[in-house]
Design an enzyme around this catalytic site. Structure first.
Site, PDB file in Angstrom:
ATOM      1  N   ASP A 228      -0.058   5.167   0.509  1.00  0.00           N
ATOM      2  CA  ASP A 228      -0.282   6.246   1.480  1.00  0.00           C
ATOM      3  C   ASP A 228      -0.391   5.650   2.880  1.00  0.00           C
ATOM      4  O   ASP A 228      -1.176   4.747   3.130  1.00  0.00           O
ATOM      5  CB  ASP A 228      -1.566   7.013   1.119  1.00  0.00           C
ATOM      6  CG  ASP A 228      -1.491   8.485   1.540  1.00  0.00           C
ATOM      7  OD1 ASP A 228      -0.446   8.903   2.076  1.00  0.00           O
ATOM      8  OD2 ASP A 228      -2.470   9.214   1.322  1.00  0.00           O
TER       9      ASP A 228
ATOM     10  N   ASP B 138       0.879  -1.160   0.000  1.00  0.00           N
ATOM     11  CA  ASP B 138       0.000   0.000   0.000  1.00  0.00           C
ATOM     12  C   ASP B 138       0.927   1.222   0.000  1.00  0.00           C
ATOM     13  O   ASP B 138       2.077   1.127   0.456  1.00  0.00           O
ATOM     14  CB  ASP B 138      -0.890  -0.007   1.249  1.00  0.00           C
ATOM     15  CG  ASP B 138      -1.791   1.213   1.297  1.00  0.00           C
ATOM     16  OD1 ASP B 138      -2.336   1.585   0.239  1.00  0.00           O
ATOM     17  OD2 ASP B 138      -1.943   1.799   2.390  1.00  0.00           O
TER      18      ASP B 138
END
Lengths: 283, 283
Positions: free
Chosen positions: B29, B27
């Site tokens: 952010d 992932d």
């Protein structure tokens, strides 16, 4: 007799019913008008009831109108109305903050200009720093920056969340347009703030009634609430101990009444009517 | 042994763990960066893993970036990355509409310019009349008129509702600002449209993985998902059969992991790390 509840009011019932009621509470949008159009015969019915000596209150979850802007709308439609009869959630929210919460801090207002007027009238500050409450009504100019501001204030646990109403849609008939209501806009705040607690001012809560009671004395047994939404208007009327009439000119439908008959008959209105006009048209 | 799950990865475990993984799913952010700032040591870790011969994919629920705009961001941070490694929900949503739904109609897009680019790249029309699906991503220019449009299209039962992701907030650390996410904006549509049905593209659903599988072959047993959210990243990793690592540099906290240990231990990540940097920093 639960089974007689939620049925269309019959001609022969009308006179007896009307003679037992001295005070009528009207929802506006979906009952008297739809947006900017009067519902056929509704204006005449309100005026006739007044001519018969009935006391009248207008109780609306709509937060986008001040009493002054309601007055203009009533005049435009030719409805006799007085400021002291008009209880929209802009006015009632300001009253609640000042007189029930005794809140003296600053609020962040996600709402209309008319709401701001009602807050100004009670000297409730809604600009600057040191926000202690977020008040959310209908704001048709809602944008991402306002959402960020409101949810950031709410990150502080002590900051109150006060919502004028949670109606998911505005009543629209005869059109495919769906207009999200105050409750839909509020869903952003609920999800983003991760807060379950909130103070709900409008119907079905009885704050509007409490605001009226602070100035008037009412006998609930000879009072009747007329509205177009089961989950707000009828629930409010039942909570206040009024008689209730659902009109089919707004949000709720006959199918929803039938579903209610099985699921929660205690929420049924006393009577249903196609439109408000049918209350007086019946011989 | 469930009890060892969701604990901080210890130094001696790292080498063995890394030797068993050939493919990392990151992932972005909350893991590699927070908004426009890199998380200390994260960039170096990604590059080191690549230097060690690990295969890398970037899997983000963020719908506001096209692959082209991701490429620019990776370059700015000095991360080696290739378009075929980048799977944001803008790209994956377009892929899903075209290849899984085989949908050939027009969509109404409540999203970013970058989303529109990904739709254009696959010839998915998102203007004009005859809308058959509403696609909702992050739209920081959301306004009342767009809400009315989207919910009015959704009034037609045949109109699909496709949402890129339901993250309630964007990850922000070291600030009191709360930024509502795609899921918060989507709450308006859910409430106003009164629809329960929707197609969720992003994590925790496995559509991003299916999109990758349409081009690459993956062995889930030697794969690891690294993310900052339990409810999206870790749930996604578990659903795909990957090993999972939760980093504490974004949304989910150690308290939430402890709560999970009692409530639903099957959702625990295999390991936790303060930040991504700790994966390589550990001796």
């Amino acid at each position: 007799m639960t089974d007689s509840k939620g049925r269309l009011m019959q001609g022969e019932q009308t006179d007896e019913f009307l003679s037992g009621i001295d005070t009528f509470f009207f929802d506006c949008d979906g009952v008297i008008w739809l947006g900017n159009e009067a519902i056929a015969g509704a204006v005449e019915t309100v005026n006739k009831l007044r001519a018969k000596g009935k006391r009248i209150f207008f109780v609306s979850n709509n937060s986008s109108k001040s009493v002054a802007s309601y007055m203009k709308k009533f005049q435009r439609f030719g409805i006799e109305a007085y400021p002291d009869e008009i209880y929209g959630t802009a006015k009632v929210t300001a009253w609640y903050i000042k007189n029930k919460l005794n809140f003296t801090g600053k609020v962040y207002l996600l709402g209309s200009e008319s709401m701001a007027e009602e807050f100004d009238a009670l000297d409730i500050s809604h600009t600057g720093t040191g926000i202690g409450a977020v008040v959310q009504g209908l704001d048709i100019h809602v944008n991402y920056m306002k959402m960020i501001k409101a949810t950031s204030y709410l990150a502080k646990e002590s900051c109150l969340l006060i919502v004028t109403n949670e109606d998911d849609r505005l009543p629209v008939r005869g059109s495919n347009i769906v207009i999200p209501g105050t409750g839909s806009i509020g869903a952003i705040l609920r999800v983003a703030s991760r807060r379950q607690d909130r103070i709900l001012i409008g119907k079905p809560n009885r704050n509007i009634y409490d605001c009226i009671l602070s100035k008037h004395s009412i006998n609930p047994e000879s009072s009747c609430m007329i509205g177009d939404r089961i989950d707000t208007d009828i629930a409010f009327g039942i909570k206040c101990g009024f008689k209730t009439i659902l009109v089919y000119s707004g949000v709720s439908t006959a199918d929803e009444v039938e579903a209610l008959r099985k699921k929660s008959p205690e929420m049924l209105p006393d009577y249903c009517l196609p439109t408000l006009a049918d209350l007086m048209r019946i011989p």
